[in-house]
Design a protein around this motif. Structure first.
Motif, PDB file in Angstrom:
ATOM      1  N   ASP A  67      23.807   8.627  21.313  1.00 42.46           N
ATOM      2  CA  ASP A  67      24.448   9.939  21.422  1.00 42.46           C
ATOM      3  C   ASP A  67      24.335  10.532  22.820  1.00 42.46           C
ATOM      4  N   ASN A  68      23.646   9.831  23.703  1.00 49.92           N
ATOM      5  CA  ASN A  68      23.444  10.342  25.058  1.00 49.92           C
ATOM      6  C   ASN A  68      24.562   9.857  25.978  1.00 49.92           C
ATOM      7  N   VAL A  69      25.407  10.783  26.428  1.00 52.12           N
ATOM      8  CA  VAL A  69      26.510  10.454  27.335  1.00 52.12           C
ATOM      9  C   VAL A  69      26.008  10.610  28.770  1.00 52.12           C
ATOM     10  N   VAL A  70      25.989   9.520  29.513  1.00 57.29           N
ATOM     11  CA  VAL A  70      25.490   9.547  30.896  1.00 57.29           C
ATOM     12  C   VAL A  70      26.636   9.751  31.881  1.00 57.29           C
ATOM     13  N   LEU A  71      27.706   9.001  31.698  1.00 53.68           N
ATOM     14  CA  LEU A  71      28.885   9.108  32.563  1.00 53.68           C
ATOM     15  C   LEU A  71      30.114   9.273  31.682  1.00 53.68           C
ATOM     16  N   GLU A  72      31.077  10.057  32.134  1.00 52.54           N
ATOM     17  CA  GLU A  72      32.299  10.228  31.355  1.00 52.54           C
ATOM     18  C   GLU A  72      33.512  10.361  32.262  1.00 52.54           C
ATOM     19  N   ARG A  73      34.618   9.819  31.802  1.00 60.51           N
ATOM     20  CA  ARG A  73      35.931  10.006  32.421  1.00 60.51           C
ATOM     21  C   ARG A  73      35.936   9.707  33.923  1.00 60.51           C
ATOM     22  N   LEU A  74      35.326   8.591  34.306  1.00 60.06           N
ATOM     23  CA  LEU A  74      35.348   8.209  35.722  1.00 60.06           C
ATOM     24  C   LEU A  74      36.675   7.541  36.036  1.00 60.06           C
ATOM     25  N   ASN A  75      37.397   8.143  36.959  1.00 53.46           N
ATOM     26  CA  ASN A  75      38.650   7.564  37.451  1.00 53.46           C
ATOM     27  C   ASN A  75      38.567   7.530  38.969  1.00 53.46           C
ATOM     28  N   LEU A  76      38.250   6.348  39.488  1.00 51.51           N
ATOM     29  CA  LEU A  76      37.937   6.199  40.908  1.00 51.51           C
ATOM     30  C   LEU A  76      38.602   4.956  41.465  1.00 51.51           C
ATOM     31  N   SER A  77      38.890   4.992  42.738  1.00 48.28           N
ATOM     32  CA  SER A  77      39.502   3.853  43.402  1.00 48.28           C
ATOM     33  C   SER A  77      38.902   3.719  44.796  1.00 48.28           C
ATOM     34  N   VAL A  78      38.445   2.518  45.130  1.00 52.44           N
ATOM     35  CA  VAL A  78      37.787   2.272  46.418  1.00 52.44           C
ATOM     36  C   VAL A  78      38.442   1.075  47.090  1.00 52.44           C
TER      37      VAL A  78
ATOM     38  N   PHE B 281      27.349  15.668  27.159  1.00 55.11           N
ATOM     39  CA  PHE B 281      28.333  15.485  28.224  1.00 55.11           C
ATOM     40  C   PHE B 281      27.738  14.659  29.368  1.00 55.11           C
ATOM     41  N   GLY B 282      28.596  13.853  29.974  1.00 57.87           N
ATOM     42  CA  GLY B 282      28.160  12.997  31.066  1.00 57.87           C
ATOM     43  C   GLY B 282      28.643  13.498  32.420  1.00 57.87           C
ATOM     44  N   ALA B 283      28.150  12.845  33.461  1.00 56.13           N
ATOM     45  CA  ALA B 283      28.508  13.217  34.830  1.00 56.13           C
ATOM     46  C   ALA B 283      29.823  12.568  35.250  1.00 56.13           C
TER      47      ALA B 283
END
Length: 261
Positions: free
Chosen positions: A17-28, A229-231
């Protein structure tokens, strides 16, 4: 248009139930140097472990050169930790040779003849790049902290990775040695055309080394249940080397400090 070397598409990482990261949309893009800052426990190291392949995303896609990133560490990704990750029972050159030993002789854990000589020559060349030629036959306990971290970098670069992951690599070093390490990493970044992701708690270090700064923080908060909620990356700041990095970091510090407090 070139394919990004790393792309995160709606990536989440959860432990129960522990959300660490959420909704990461990244481009490198290949060749970028991304400095990563944020409060302790906000998921920075978790993200690095996703890139390394030690962890897998709970949801979403993490791509390497447009293909699903392998769910295990590979030679295209090297990593350097804050704690010197070298083997104390091996000399410097033996530590650097180790990647070739495991790649070519995983069962015997040893090399012979021409393969051994080739690995030795390549390891010595890498030690020369990081300024450790004179310490090639020393054991880690005979080396300073800065020398051990140079050794860890040489070890990480031995397989010629395209991506270098740095998890607070200079946190245990004194200021003078840190400055030397900054020069070394900057030189290796340009020379080897690396794509680098570096976690740091030093904002000025992040600005002076990287050409892009990410701040990890939570957009959503629940005081009663913070694990809900996650980061995410709340700031994605391009850094121009033509600008005064020290001045820029001081200007941004109050804003970033507020977001990660």
């Amino acid at each position: 248009m070139s394919t990004p070397i790393i792309q995160a598409i709606d990536v989440w990482k959860e432990y129960g139930d522990n959300v660490v990261l959420e909704r990461l949309n990244l481009s490198v893009e290949e060749g970028e140097f991304v400095s990563i800052v944020g409060a302790s426990g906000c998921g920075k190291s978790t993200f690095l472990n996703l890139l390394l392949g030690n962890e897998t995303a709970s949801r979403g896609k993490l791509l390497l050169n447009g293909e699903p990133l392998p769910n295990e560490p590979g030679p295209e990704r090297g990593i350097v930790f804050q704690k010197y990750s070298v083997f104390p029972h091996l000399t410097a050159v033996q530590n650097v040779m180790l990647s070739d030993v495991f790649a070519k002789a995983p069962v015997l854990a040893s090399l012979f003849g021409k393969a051994k000589q080739q690995a030795y020559s390549q390891a010595m060349a890498m030690l020369d790049k990081v300024g450790l030629t004179e310490a090639a036959h020393k054991y880690p306990t005979e080396m300073s902290g800065g020398m051990q971290q140079r050794l860890a970098i040489a070890q990480a670069l031995m397989k010629k990775p395209k991506i270098l992951l740095l998890d607070e690599p200079f946190g245990a070093l004194d200021p003078g040695i840190r400055k030397d390490m900054h020069k070394l990493v900057h030189q290796l970044w340009q020379e080897h055309k690396l794509t680098i992701f570096m976690i740091t708690h030093d904002l000025s270090e992040g600005f002076s080394l990287g050409n892009r700064l990410w701040v990890f923080d939570k957009h959503r908060h629940d005081a009663q249940h913070p694990e809900r909620f996650g980061a995410q990356v709340t700031f994605d700041i391009p850094i121009s080397k033509d600008s005064d990095a020290a001045r820029f970091s001081e200007e941004m510090k109050p804003i970033i400090d507020k977001s990660v407090a």
